[in-house]
Design an enzyme around this catalytic site. Structure first.
Site, short mmCIF file in Angstrom:
data_model
loop_
_atom_site.label_atom_id
_atom_site.label_comp_id
_atom_site.label_asym_id
_atom_site.label_seq_id
_atom_site.Cartn_x
_atom_site.Cartn_y
_atom_site.Cartn_z
N THR A 1 0.87 -1.18 0.00
CA THR A 1 0.00 0.00 0.00
C THR A 1 0.91 1.23 0.00
O THR A 1 1.00 1.94 1.00
CB THR A 1 -0.92 0.02 1.24
OG1 THR A 1 -0.12 -0.19 2.42
CG2 THR A 1 -1.98 -1.05 1.18
N ARG B 1 14.12 2.07 -0.12
CA ARG B 1 12.95 2.95 -0.22
C ARG B 1 13.04 4.04 0.85
O ARG B 1 13.24 3.76 2.01
CB ARG B 1 11.65 2.15 -0.04
CG ARG B 1 11.29 1.31 -1.25
CD ARG B 1 10.06 0.48 -0.99
NE ARG B 1 10.31 -0.52 0.04
CZ ARG B 1 9.36 -1.29 0.59
NH1 ARG B 1 8.11 -1.15 0.21
NH2 ARG B 1 9.66 -2.19 1.50
N LEU C 1 5.95 -7.33 11.35
CA LEU C 1 7.35 -7.75 11.14
C LEU C 1 8.24 -6.57 10.78
O LEU C 1 7.82 -5.63 10.12
CB LEU C 1 7.44 -8.85 10.09
CG LEU C 1 7.20 -8.57 8.61
CD1 LEU C 1 8.40 -7.95 7.93
CD2 LEU C 1 6.86 -9.86 7.91
N ARG C 2 9.47 -6.67 11.27
CA ARG C 2 10.48 -5.68 10.92
C ARG C 2 11.39 -6.29 9.86
O ARG C 2 11.75 -7.47 9.97
CB ARG C 2 11.36 -5.34 12.14
CG ARG C 2 10.62 -4.75 13.30
CD ARG C 2 11.40 -4.96 14.59
NE ARG C 2 11.51 -6.38 14.91
CZ ARG C 2 12.30 -6.88 15.86
NH1 ARG C 2 13.09 -6.09 16.55
NH2 ARG C 2 12.34 -8.18 16.10
N GLU D 1 0.20 -7.19 10.38
CA GLU D 1 1.51 -7.82 10.53
C GLU D 1 2.47 -6.79 11.12
O GLU D 1 2.44 -5.63 10.72
CB GLU D 1 1.97 -8.23 9.11
CG GLU D 1 3.32 -8.85 9.04
CD GLU D 1 3.38 -10.10 9.90
OE1 GLU D 1 2.56 -10.99 9.70
OE2 GLU D 1 4.28 -10.17 10.76
N THR E 1 -1.06 -3.07 5.39
CA THR E 1 -1.37 -1.90 6.23
C THR E 1 -2.31 -0.99 5.45
O THR E 1 -1.94 -0.49 4.39
CB THR E 1 -0.08 -1.14 6.59
OG1 THR E 1 0.80 -2.07 7.24
CG2 THR E 1 -0.35 0.03 7.50
N CYS F 1 7.74 1.71 5.25
CA CYS F 1 6.60 1.64 6.18
C CYS F 1 6.37 2.92 6.96
O CYS F 1 5.38 3.61 6.73
CB CYS F 1 6.78 0.47 7.12
SG CYS F 1 6.93 -1.10 6.26
N PHE G 1 14.18 2.16 20.29
CA PHE G 1 13.69 3.20 19.37
C PHE G 1 13.96 4.60 19.88
O PHE G 1 13.24 5.55 19.56
CB PHE G 1 12.21 2.99 19.03
CG PHE G 1 12.07 2.15 17.78
CD1 PHE G 1 12.48 0.83 17.78
CD2 PHE G 1 11.59 2.69 16.61
CE1 PHE G 1 12.42 0.06 16.63
CE2 PHE G 1 11.51 1.93 15.45
CZ PHE G 1 11.92 0.62 15.47
C1 UGA Z 1 8.49 -1.00 10.83
C2 UGA Z 1 7.97 -1.43 12.21
O1 UGA Z 1 9.05 -1.40 13.15
C3 UGA Z 1 7.39 -2.84 12.16
O2 UGA Z 1 6.84 -3.19 13.42
C4 UGA Z 1 6.27 -2.87 11.09
O3 UGA Z 1 5.70 -4.15 10.98
C5 UGA Z 1 6.86 -2.45 9.75
O4 UGA Z 1 7.43 -1.13 9.87
C6 UGA Z 1 5.75 -2.44 8.75
O5 UGA Z 1 4.89 -1.56 8.81
O6 UGA Z 1 5.68 -3.36 7.93
P1 UGA Z 1 10.72 -1.52 9.44
O7 UGA Z 1 10.20 -0.56 8.40
O8 UGA Z 1 11.28 -2.83 8.99
O9 UGA Z 1 9.56 -1.88 10.50
O10 UGA Z 1 11.87 -0.75 10.20
P2 UGA Z 1 12.15 -0.24 11.69
O11 UGA Z 1 13.01 -1.21 12.39
O12 UGA Z 1 10.91 0.19 12.34
O13 UGA Z 1 13.04 1.04 11.37
C7 UGA Z 1 12.49 2.14 10.65
C8 UGA Z 1 13.47 3.26 10.52
O14 UGA Z 1 13.67 3.89 11.77
C9 UGA Z 1 14.86 2.87 10.02
O15 UGA Z 1 15.26 3.80 9.04
C10 UGA Z 1 15.72 2.95 11.25
O16 UGA Z 1 17.06 3.26 10.96
C11 UGA Z 1 15.05 4.08 12.01
N1 UGA Z 1 15.27 4.06 13.47
C12 UGA Z 1 14.87 3.01 14.22
C13 UGA Z 1 15.88 5.14 14.09
O17 UGA Z 1 16.26 6.14 13.43
N2 UGA Z 1 16.09 5.11 15.45
C14 UGA Z 1 15.69 4.07 16.20
O18 UGA Z 1 15.89 4.11 17.44
C15 UGA Z 1 15.07 2.98 15.57
#
Ligand code: UGA
Length: 439
Positions: free
Chosen positions: A85, A334, A150-151, A148, A121, A264, A253
């Site tokens: 999406t 992305r 998942l990361r 879902e 989503t 996401c 986080f």
């Molecule tokens: C995120 C959510 O964490 C998942 O729970 C969710 O299922 C997923 O989106 C989704 O909607 O499908 P994801 O996109 O894999 O997962 O990545 P994250 O681990 O959340 O990280 C996102 C961004 O935040 C990254 O660019 C990361 O570098 C950044 N980040 C993360 C920070 O800048 N600081 C932090 O402390 C943590």
């Protein structure tokens, strides 16, 4: 159980293989022939730790196959919708055409007693509309929403060992039927005592967008603190450690740096705002606009910092960019903050060499104007500044002394507050990071 999974991207491909791992008979369906071909040969079309093994193992059992033909979903009784999406071009709202298309295609194969399970989503209200569509075309088929969480980088673990299950169910007896089918699909996970939340459709849809909005807000909160730390000389890393000891806040986080990107969080907070607007509740989410602004400002600040350390001008300066994926253990570029910064530096006259352990091919394909090299050593050759923009383990473990011999100027910018500042400064590097004093 016989299961179909519609859409074989990060979410769907991992979900399909995981369902086969749980003992089900699964067909994964995707319109992309190349992707189906790769998956069928046990090759992951994207970088995801542990996924190749899972794929090989489950394909070998004969319980998993992939197809481009929707008709192959016909024998299944549970159909997971796992398509993307993405953000609409030029708008905040989510582009719902793939979800709509997937459910419409399923209408041709659904039979009485089948369950369509949405995992994508989606804007709140989608499930109710799709349930009405399913009910009108195939009376007796049901729909549930099962978001879902998942990361990327932990997709296999998160799918097989989720921290909670959320079932958005229809009312009444249909809800009991849908619950029983989902419990059967997830029997292994349910039996383990995994917390389960059952709700109406709207709550289940909102759980996902609320969770991602909270995570984005947490990151932007600490990055706002980083801006203040820059103004006051305080240290955002120590600040995060100290407030993180409070259980109510938690340290996860709260890593300040370049901020969030990926497929996401950015698009989900925007789609949430757009949907709130449609519902006349936009005021409730105006804070997310600020969350987005804080996040985007970090990228601009990083470019400024690079200019600052390069004696006020980027023109002709050789800049090594270590990391381009939106986060480590992923090849996903992305809305990658790292790549965004690399591109801005190049546009402003720097000679940029980008490297990433996994995303190299994706960058070459999507950003042909950027120079990509294979190793951090190649990127650092005669560099005026080294920027670490994605915190891959390999970069955290670089030997600053040996690495220092490659560059022209020992200047390192730690975009993710991931390096050992003391070790780098001890090796003679000028260390800069977002939200921390120069070292
Ligand atoms: C995120 C959510 O964490 C998942 O729970 C969710 O299922 C997923 O989106 C989704 O909607 O499908 P994801 O996109 O894999 O997962 O990545 P994250 O681990 O959340 O990280 C996102 C961004 O935040 C990254 O660019 C990361 O570098 C950044 N980040 C993360 C920070 O800048 N600081 C932090 O402390 C943590």
């Amino acid at each position: 159980m016989k299961i179909s999974v519609i859409g074989c991207g990060y979410l769907g491909a991992v979900h399909a293989a995981s369902m086969a791992e749980l003992g089900h008979d699964v067909v994964g369906i995707d319109v992309d022939e190349a992707k189906v071909e790769w998956l069928s040969r046990a090759k992951a079309p994207f970088f995801e730790p542990g996924f190749d093994d899972l794929l090989a193992r489950t394909l070998a059992t004969g319980r998993l196959r992939f197809s481009t033909d929707f008709a192959d979903a016909a024998g299944s009784s549970v159909h997971f919708v796992c398509v993307g999406t993405p953000q609409k071009r030029g708008e905040y709202a989510a582009d719902m055409r793939y979800v709509q298309g997937a459910v419409e295609s399923l209408l041709d194969v659904l039979k009485v007693g089948d369950l369509v399970v949405g995992k994508s989503t989606v804007p709140v209200g989608t499930a109710a509309a799709l349930a009405a569509l399913v009910e009108s075309k195939v009376p007796g088929a049901l729909l549930a929403w099962n978001p879902e969480f998942l990361r990327e980088g932990f997709a296999v673990q998160d799918t097989l060992h989720p921290d909670r299950l959320v079932y958005g169910l229809p009312a009444g007896a249909d809800g009991d039927t849908a619950r029983a089918l989902l419990d059967e699909v997830y029997a292994t996970i349910v039996d383990r005592g995994t917390p389960k939340v059952e709700s109406d459709y709207a709550t289940a849809e909102m759980v996902k967008t609320a969770a991602n909005s909270f995570l984005a807000t947490k990151i932007s909160f600490i990055n706002a603190m980083a801006e203040l730390c820059e103004a006051t000389g305080a240290d955002v890393k120590l600040l995060a450690d100290a407030i993180g000891y409070d259980d109510r806040i938690g340290r996860k986080f709260l890593n300040a740096g370049l901020g969030f990107g990926g497929g996401c969080l950015p698009k989900d907070i925007r789609a949430f705002m757009a949907r709130a607007g449609e519902l006349g509740a936009d005021q409730a989410l105006t804070f997310l606009r600020e969350v987005d602004n804080i996040n985007m400002r970090r990228r601009i600040r990083m470019v400024e910092l690079a200019r600052e350390v390069c004696d006020g001008s980027l023109l002709g300066k050789r800049v090594a960019v270590l990391g381009a994926a939106f986060k480590p253990d992923s090849d996903d570029i992305r809305d990658s903050p790292a790549l965004n910064v690399a591109a801005q530096l190049q546009l402003q006259g720097a000679v940029v060499q980008v490297t990433d352990p996994a995303a190299g091919d994706n960058i070459r394909r999507n950003w042909p104007q950027l120079d990509v090299v294979d190793t951090p050593e190649q990127a650092a050759h005669r560099a005026d500044a080294v920027l670490v923009l994605t915190e891959w383990k390999q970069y955290r473990e670089l030997d600053p002394a040996a690495f220092g011999k490659l560059v022209k100027q020992k200047r390192v910018l730690d975009g993710r507050n991931a390096l050992d500042r003391e070790a780098w400064t001890a090796a003679g590097w000028a260390y800069r990071a977002l939200g921390r004093r120069a070292g």
